[in-house]
Write a protein that holds these residues in place. Structure first.
Motif, PDB file in Angstrom:
ATOM      1  N   CYS A  82     -11.262   3.520 -31.593  1.00  0.00           N
ATOM      2  CA  CYS A  82     -10.176   4.499 -31.430  1.00  0.00           C
ATOM      3  C   CYS A  82      -8.873   3.952 -32.000  1.00  0.00           C
ATOM      4  O   CYS A  82      -8.139   4.660 -32.696  1.00  0.00           O
ATOM      5  CB  CYS A  82      -9.996   4.845 -29.956  1.00  0.00           C
TER       6      CYS A  82
ATOM      7  N   LEU B 107      -6.660   5.416 -35.257  1.00  0.00           N
ATOM      8  CA  LEU B 107      -5.233   5.731 -35.159  1.00  0.00           C
ATOM      9  C   LEU B 107      -4.398   4.892 -36.119  1.00  0.00           C
ATOM     10  O   LEU B 107      -3.449   5.404 -36.723  1.00  0.00           O
ATOM     11  CB  LEU B 107      -4.748   5.534 -33.727  1.00  0.00           C
TER      12      LEU B 107
ATOM     13  N   HIS C 290      -1.882   6.258 -38.937  1.00  0.00           N
ATOM     14  CA  HIS C 290      -0.481   5.834 -38.975  1.00  0.00           C
ATOM     15  C   HIS C 290      -0.144   5.148 -40.299  1.00  0.00           C
ATOM     16  O   HIS C 290       0.991   5.254 -40.771  1.00  0.00           O
ATOM     17  CB  HIS C 290      -0.166   4.897 -37.818  1.00  0.00           C
TER      18      HIS C 290
ATOM     19  N   GLU D 159       1.260  12.677 -38.974  1.00  0.00           N
ATOM     20  CA  GLU D 159       1.574  12.147 -37.646  1.00  0.00           C
ATOM     21  C   GLU D 159       1.317  13.158 -36.541  1.00  0.00           C
ATOM     22  O   GLU D 159       1.022  12.769 -35.409  1.00  0.00           O
ATOM     23  CB  GLU D 159       3.006  11.629 -37.601  1.00  0.00           C
TER      24      GLU D 159
ATOM     25  N   ALA E 247      -2.229  12.674 -35.965  1.00  0.00           N
ATOM     26  CA  ALA E 247      -2.381  11.416 -35.232  1.00  0.00           C
ATOM     27  C   ALA E 247      -1.998  11.583 -33.765  1.00  0.00           C
ATOM     28  O   ALA E 247      -2.631  11.002 -32.882  1.00  0.00           O
ATOM     29  CB  ALA E 247      -1.544  10.318 -35.879  1.00  0.00           C
TER      30      ALA E 247
ATOM     31  N   VAL F 155      -4.893  13.333 -32.050  1.00  0.00           N
ATOM     32  CA  VAL F 155      -6.001  12.389 -31.860  1.00  0.00           C
ATOM     33  C   VAL F 155      -5.650  11.391 -30.758  1.00  0.00           C
ATOM     34  O   VAL F 155      -6.506  11.029 -29.938  1.00  0.00           O
ATOM     35  CB  VAL F 155      -6.333  11.678 -33.196  1.00  0.00           C
ATOM     36  N   THR F 156      -4.405  10.964 -30.715  1.00  0.00           N
ATOM     37  CA  THR F 156      -3.955  10.057 -29.652  1.00  0.00           C
ATOM     38  C   THR F 156      -4.116  10.723 -28.290  1.00  0.00           C
ATOM     39  O   THR F 156      -4.602  10.092 -27.343  1.00  0.00           O
ATOM     40  CB  THR F 156      -2.479   9.664 -29.866  1.00  0.00           C
TER      41      THR F 156
ATOM     42  N   TRP G  55       0.528   4.456 -26.576  1.00  0.00           N
ATOM     43  CA  TRP G  55       0.144   4.823 -27.936  1.00  0.00           C
ATOM     44  C   TRP G  55       0.872   6.071 -28.421  1.00  0.00           C
ATOM     45  O   TRP G  55       0.909   6.360 -29.618  1.00  0.00           O
ATOM     46  CB  TRP G  55      -1.369   5.019 -28.028  1.00  0.00           C
TER      47      TRP G  55
END
Length: 110
Positions: free
Chosen positions: A23, A27, A31, A69, A72, A75-76, A89
């Motif tokens: 994971c 990420l 990023h 982002e 991202a 997904v975070t 995170w």
């Protein structure tokens, strides 16, 4: 030695550690792509009054960074909801999104 000192702490299973690392790697790749676009947006400067495309270029790079982002951040949120990652995170996409928006607003003029 006391009983507390001799007790072994229960560790996480290797599959859970591998999932967390995977994971984090996903990420970090997102990023890196977003950071690449943002760095291009930040480092692009006007060469003079005849350079009219600089504003469009900066805004395009900032928008690409922003979109990357936002993906991202989603997904975070998914990884945090699964319990694989900690809440800190969220700081990375938040900082990059804020920087991209500021650069988009304050893009250099020709």
């Amino acid at each position: 030695m006391t009983e507390q000192e001799t007790k072994e702490r229960p560790g996480r299973p290797p599959t859970a550690v591998f999932a967390t690392v995977l994971c984090a790697a996903v990420l970090m790749a997102l990023h890196a792509v977003g950071g690449f676009f943002l760095l291009n947006a930040l480092l692009t400067e006007s060469e003079g009054p005849w350079d009219a495309t600089v504003t469009d270029t900066v805004r395009l790079m900032a928008v690409l960074a922003l979109v990357t982002e936002l993906v991202a951040a989603a997904v975070t949120a998914a990884f945090i909801a699964l319990g694989r990652l900690r809440r800190w995170w969220y700081v990375i996409p938040a900082a990059l999104i804020l920087t991209a928006v500021v650069r988009m607003v304050f893009a250099p003029g020709p």
